[in-house]
Write a protein that holds these residues in place. Structure first.
Motif, PDB file in Angstrom:
ATOM      1  N   LEU A   1       2.106   6.982  -6.565  1.00 40.13           N
ATOM      2  CA  LEU A   1       1.118   7.880  -7.175  1.00 40.13           C
ATOM      3  C   LEU A   1       1.330   9.333  -6.758  1.00 40.13           C
TER       4      LEU A   1
ATOM      5  N   ARG B   1       0.834  -1.202   0.000  1.00 37.64           N
ATOM      6  CA  ARG B   1       0.000   0.000   0.000  1.00 37.64           C
ATOM      7  C   ARG B   1       0.869   1.252   0.000  1.00 37.64           C
TER       8      ARG B   1
ATOM      9  N   LEU C   1       2.217   1.775  -3.529  1.00 37.01           N
ATOM     10  CA  LEU C   1       1.195   2.284  -4.436  1.00 37.01           C
ATOM     11  C   LEU C   1       0.940   3.771  -4.207  1.00 37.01           C
ATOM     12  N   TRP C   2       0.616   4.145  -2.980  1.00 41.22           N
ATOM     13  CA  TRP C   2       0.289   5.540  -2.712  1.00 41.22           C
ATOM     14  C   TRP C   2       1.507   6.445  -2.813  1.00 41.22           C
TER      15      TRP C   2
ATOM     16  N   GLY D   1       7.699   5.936  -4.474  1.00 43.05           N
ATOM     17  CA  GLY D   1       7.536   4.506  -4.211  1.00 43.05           C
ATOM     18  C   GLY D   1       8.521   4.014  -3.175  1.00 43.05           C
TER      19      GLY D   1
END
Length: 151
Positions: free
Chosen positions: A55, A48, A51-52, A102
């Motif tokens: 992004l 998680r 991913l965040w 990341g």
């Protein structure tokens, strides 16, 4: 050899899956995994964060280099990369932002506690050739997750 682990919401489904595997000649077990990092059905917390972090970092990197391309920001050492076109700068900023974000997000995720396993699990050790058949058989009993790992 591979270890296939299936996690269920309903204990009756786990019991039926274990009976089904026994009828096919496998030796299932109810795994008692003390360390969730060794449970292939557990979702690692760094996923998680990756991913965040990727992004958010990608968007911020693209915005930063777009602001530099439109002369809203100026960094003396970075000005030679501004000879590229705007689209190239935005793509480069996004790529660098994804890499940095990341990495930071993954490190942040590793610092979090691994969530405890919820629900009953059924595990079985099989050869590499039998993994697909065992996973299909376990999926017939509505698991929430089925994963395998090399043993």
């Amino acid at each position: 050899m591979r270890r296939v682990v299936a996690r269920y919401d309903d204990p009756d489904d786990a019991t039926e899956a274990a009976k089904d595997l026994r009828s096919e000649g496998y030796d299932p077990e109810r795994p008692d995994i003390g360390n969730p990092f060794f449970d292939p059905s557990a979702r690692p917390p760094e996923a998680r964060g990756l991913l965040w972090g990727g992004l958010v970092g990608g968007v911020l990197g693209a915005i930063l280099l777009l602001a530099m391309a439109t002369d809203m920001l100026w960094f003396p050492r970075l000005s030679p990369i501004l000879t590229a076109g705007r689209l190239t700068l935005v793509a480069f900023g996004f790529a660098v932002g994804v890499a940095v974000g990341g990495f930071v997000g993954g490190v942040w995720g590793l610092r979090k506690d691994v969530p405890e396993a919820e629900g009953p699990r059924v595990a079985v050790s099989v050869s590499d050739a039998e993994v697909g058949a065992v996973e299909d058989r376990l999926r017939t009993h509505d698991p929430t997750a089925v994963d395998d790992a090399a043993t």
